[in-house]
Design an enzyme around this catalytic site. Structure first.
Site, mmCIF file in Angstrom:
data_model
loop_
_atom_site.group_PDB
_atom_site.id
_atom_site.type_symbol
_atom_site.label_atom_id
_atom_site.label_comp_id
_atom_site.label_asym_id
_atom_site.label_seq_id
_atom_site.Cartn_x
_atom_site.Cartn_y
_atom_site.Cartn_z
ATOM 1 N N ARG A 92 0.763 -1.289 0.324
ATOM 2 C CA ARG A 92 0.302 0.189 -0.538
ATOM 3 C C ARG A 92 0.703 1.034 0.256
ATOM 4 N NH1 ARG A 92 -1.937 1.044 4.350
ATOM 5 N NH2 ARG A 92 -1.111 -1.127 5.786
ATOM 6 N N TYR A 142 -1.062 -3.393 -7.005
ATOM 7 C CA TYR A 142 -0.648 -4.409 -6.124
ATOM 8 C C TYR A 142 -1.985 -4.101 -4.782
ATOM 9 C CZ TYR A 142 -0.411 -5.264 -1.183
ATOM 10 O OH TYR A 142 -0.943 -5.813 0.709
ATOM 11 N N LYS A 161 -9.379 -2.319 0.930
ATOM 12 C CA LYS A 161 -9.459 -0.808 2.049
ATOM 13 C C LYS A 161 -9.894 0.283 1.915
ATOM 14 C CE LYS A 161 -6.356 -3.674 4.448
ATOM 15 N NZ LYS A 161 -6.942 -3.529 5.484
ATOM 16 N N HIS A 206 -10.652 -2.555 10.907
ATOM 17 C CA HIS A 206 -9.989 -3.396 10.917
ATOM 18 C C HIS A 206 -9.778 -4.762 11.636
ATOM 19 C CE1 HIS A 206 -5.738 -3.207 9.194
ATOM 20 N NE2 HIS A 206 -5.962 -4.039 8.054
ATOM 21 N N SER A 262 -1.445 -3.806 9.963
ATOM 22 C CA SER A 262 -1.291 -4.691 8.693
ATOM 23 C C SER A 262 -0.351 -5.739 9.048
ATOM 24 C CB SER A 262 -1.152 -4.678 7.473
ATOM 25 O OG SER A 262 -1.423 -2.958 7.634
ATOM 26 N N CYS A 265 0.244 -8.081 10.920
ATOM 27 C CA CYS A 265 0.910 -8.388 13.223
ATOM 28 C C CYS A 265 0.287 -9.440 13.470
ATOM 29 C CB CYS A 265 0.355 -6.800 13.794
ATOM 30 S SG CYS A 265 1.468 -5.922 13.324
ATOM 31 N N ASP A 315 -10.237 -9.642 8.653
ATOM 32 C CA ASP A 315 -9.292 -8.497 8.229
ATOM 33 C C ASP A 315 -10.220 -7.503 8.752
ATOM 34 O OD1 ASP A 315 -7.014 -6.953 7.616
ATOM 35 O OD2 ASP A 315 -8.030 -6.540 5.526
ATOM 36 N N ARG A 349 1.403 -12.318 -1.373
ATOM 37 C CA ARG A 349 -0.084 -12.237 -0.880
ATOM 38 C C ARG A 349 -0.430 -13.973 -1.541
ATOM 39 N NH1 ARG A 349 -2.321 -8.778 3.130
ATOM 40 N NH2 ARG A 349 -0.385 -7.256 3.569
HETATM 41 C C1 OXD Z 1 -3.243 -3.886 4.851
HETATM 42 C C2 OXD Z 1 -3.803 -5.581 4.483
HETATM 43 O O1 OXD Z 1 -2.309 -3.731 4.349
HETATM 44 O O2 OXD Z 1 -4.780 -6.170 4.954
HETATM 45 O O3 OXD Z 1 -3.386 -4.178 6.033
HETATM 46 O O4 OXD Z 1 -3.820 -6.311 2.992
HETATM 47 MN MN MN Z 2 -4.984 -5.716 6.815
#
Ligand code: OXD
Ligand code: MN
Length: 586
Positions: A70, A207, A216, A236, A258, A260, A283, A375
């Site tokens: 991002r 991306y 998002k 989130h 993100s 974590c 998410d 990913r």
């Molecule tokens: C983030 C995702 O970047 O979920 O938070 O991809």
């Molecule tokens: Mn996320």
């Protein structure tokens, strides 16, 4: 032009966007399997996708080396008034931004197909669901949207209102010009939101977080603004169902920044015997107060766009079993025998790997074979522990909310808030070391309130007030308990104090029992901490895990006081008082 759909507003917008971007063709996505196979085949023919021999109907691809995460510095919230975007968002005057976008998007789809993707965030018939339409010139985006959302014919049939979102890779093609493998425009990227008009414009990146506009952009940035106006929360957060050995089930939502470990926690395999976890979402959570006064959550997504490195049969067997087929892998490494590999999957890199850059991998290079933010994309339905209630249009009742970050020091393994308002302070106080999910330095501690720093579509001070307001919509006994957790605390030897992963079930057990008023706790200055945790079978340094260092905490409070000043008058007085009380207790 023939009318593409029976929705006049949608037709008008498609015509307007086509006139602006001048695509070669326009194609309305139906969301069928046949369509998915056809577009995937086209990408294979173009050399963008490599079919995986070891995973049926699955593909490997890699992006441009500078289009891997991002781009927060290029993400804008264009509310009419700058104040409404607040101090944590980039802002530009909407009229000025619209002019920039008109120039950027003018002719940007020349030589390409414009795909129109009607989609629904949430179960098709849920009162909490919202519809969007994404226009994109990227077939990769179409395929990912098929896995991540309920998209196509059915979504279109249920749709009344929709959030329009236009996305372009920003690379028009001249007649007969050969396309790039991963077209993008890394020097000219714009991820733009108009929260008042409920509109999204994304340019220059392929991306996922920048290009899959349901995630998002709609579910969080526009979603949070809708939530503020309509009285609900767009967060989130993962959502998991936790069942105890007696068969009682509760739902927990948890916010982490993100990369974590949200996906790992959402699909956790408990090490505690008899406990079971099922996954509603990994998410995003949309939550509102139900007619019984409890907080109900849906997962607006229908798939996972998860970080691959570190995912293994040990850390997250359920994720590994989810993407054995029908998956897309982006920026991981490719094995000689047609499978995928990444750091942390198992042992050292196998011989003959192709790196995420598409080159033969040299382990002596010291560089990872898979990008740290590589990913997997896969439908949630394939998760072996997908919770049946994830499709319930009413959502699931939430008993507890967790806020967690990556903190090497200061924060204990777990603490429970004294009240909803104190819990809101725990969320607002969240900070975490940065990860590869966003472009920029990794490992730097930054404030990330509610893990929403990159995702809040309005003034974060008003967002805190909205959370307080949500607490006033019902009675305290109906509200979820709120916790702060930290799996990442380190000892003086620099090693993690807590084993994490499946052993996090020990913490979840305590939370489960707290919400049933069974587990005991001790009051500390920062919240309630467990009198005892179920630590059978493991050896951990409990004292260090729960140590509350007064000096460190006073510094923490000083840092928060300074940080919260940024929000000026938008920072709620109630939270100021909560912080003052915390300081006093210390
Ligand atoms: C983030 C995702 O970047 O979920 O938070 O991809
Ligand atoms: Mn996320």
């Amino acid at each position: 032009m023939n009318k593409l759909t029976s929705n006049p507003k949608l037709n008008r917008w498609i015509e307007e966007m086509a006139a602006l971007t001048r695509p070669k063709n326009i194609y309305l996505c139906d969301g069928s399997e046949e369509e998915y196979k056809r577009l995937a085949h086209e990408l294979v023919q173009a050399g963008v996708f490599v079919p995986l021999q070891k995973k049926p109907n699955s593909f490997w691809c890699h992006s441009h080396p500078d289009d891997v995460a991002r781009v927060e510095e290029n993400t804008f919230i264009c509310s009419k008034d700058k104040e409404d975007a607040g101090p944590t968002n980039n802002w530009k005057d909407p009229a000025e931004m619209r002019q920039i976008l008109q120039t950027l998007f003018s002719g940007c789809m020349e030589g390409r197909t414009m795909y129109v993707i009607p989609y629904c965030m949430g179960p098709l018939t849920s009162p909490l669901s919202r519809f969007g339409v994404e226009i994109t010139d990227s077939p990769y985006v179409v395929l990912n949207m098929k896995l991540m959302t309920r998209m196509g014919k059915e979504a279109l049939a249920h749709m009344k209102e929709f959030v329009p979102g236009i996305h372009s890779v920003g690379v028009p093609l001249k007649p007969h010009e050969k396309d790039l493998k991963w077209p993008c425009n890394p020097h000219n990227r714009w991820i733009v939101h108009f929260p008042e008009d409920r509109e999204i414009w994304s340019f220059g990146s392929g991306y996922g977080g920048n290009a899959l506009l349901g995630k998002k952009c709609l579910a969080l940035r526009i979603g949070s603004a809708m939530g503020r106006d309509e009285g609900w929360l767009a967060e989130h957060m993962l959502i998991l169902g936790l069942t105890n050995p007696e068969g009682e089930k509760k739902y927990i939502a948890a916010a982490f920044p993100s990369a974590c470990g949200k996906t790992n926690l959402a699909m956790l395999k408990p090490t505690l015997p008899g406990w079971k976890i099922e996954c509603v979402g990994d998410d995003i959570a949309w939550m509102r107060i139900g007619s019984d006064g409890r907080l109900y959550a849906i997962n607006p997504e229908a798939g996972y766009f998860g970080v691959a490195p570190g995912t293994s049969m040990k850390t997250n067997p359920n994720a590994m079993l989810t993407f054995t087929k029908n998956a897309i892998f982006t920026n991981v490494a490719l094995t000689e025998d047609g499978d995928v590999w990444w750091e942390g999957m198992d042992g050292s890199a196998p011989a003959g790997l192709t790196s995420w850059l598409g080159e033969p991998y040299d382990p002596a290079s010291g560089k990872p074979a898979a990008h740290p933010n590589s990913r997997f994309t896969v439908s949630a339905k394939q998760c072996p522990i997908y919770d049946k209630e994830a499709e319930n249009p009413e959502g699931v009742p939430i008993s507890a909310i967790l806020f967690g970050g990556r903190r090497a020091s200061t924060l204990p393994l777990i603490a429970e808030s004294f009240s909803w308002a104190h819990g809101v302070l725990l969320g607002a106080s969240l900070s975490s070391e940065t990860t590869a999910a966003a472009k920029g330095e990794v490992g730097k501690l930054r404030h990330d309130p509610f893990a929403m720093l990159p995702f809040c579509g309005y003034n974060m001070g008003d967002y805190f007030a909205h959370w307080l307001e949500m607490g006033r919509k019902t009675t305290a006994d109906k509200l979820p308990h709120i916790y702060s957790v930290n799996w990442f605390r380190k000892g003086s030897d620099g090693k993690f104090l807590w084993p994490g992963f499946g052993d996090n079930s020990r913490v979840l057990k305590w939370i489960f029992e707290r919400t049933s008023h069974k587990a005991k706790a001790t009051k500390t200055a920062i919240g309630y901490v467990p009198d005892s945790l179920d630590l059978q079978g493991i050896h951990v340094d409990v004292k260090s895990l729960f140590h509350i260092d007064r000096e460190e905490w006073l510094q923490e409070v000083d840092g928060l006081e300074e940080y919260f000043q940024r929000f000026g008058e938008h920072f709620p007085m109630e939270l100021k008082l909560e912080l003052a009380q915390l300081k006093k207790r210390l």
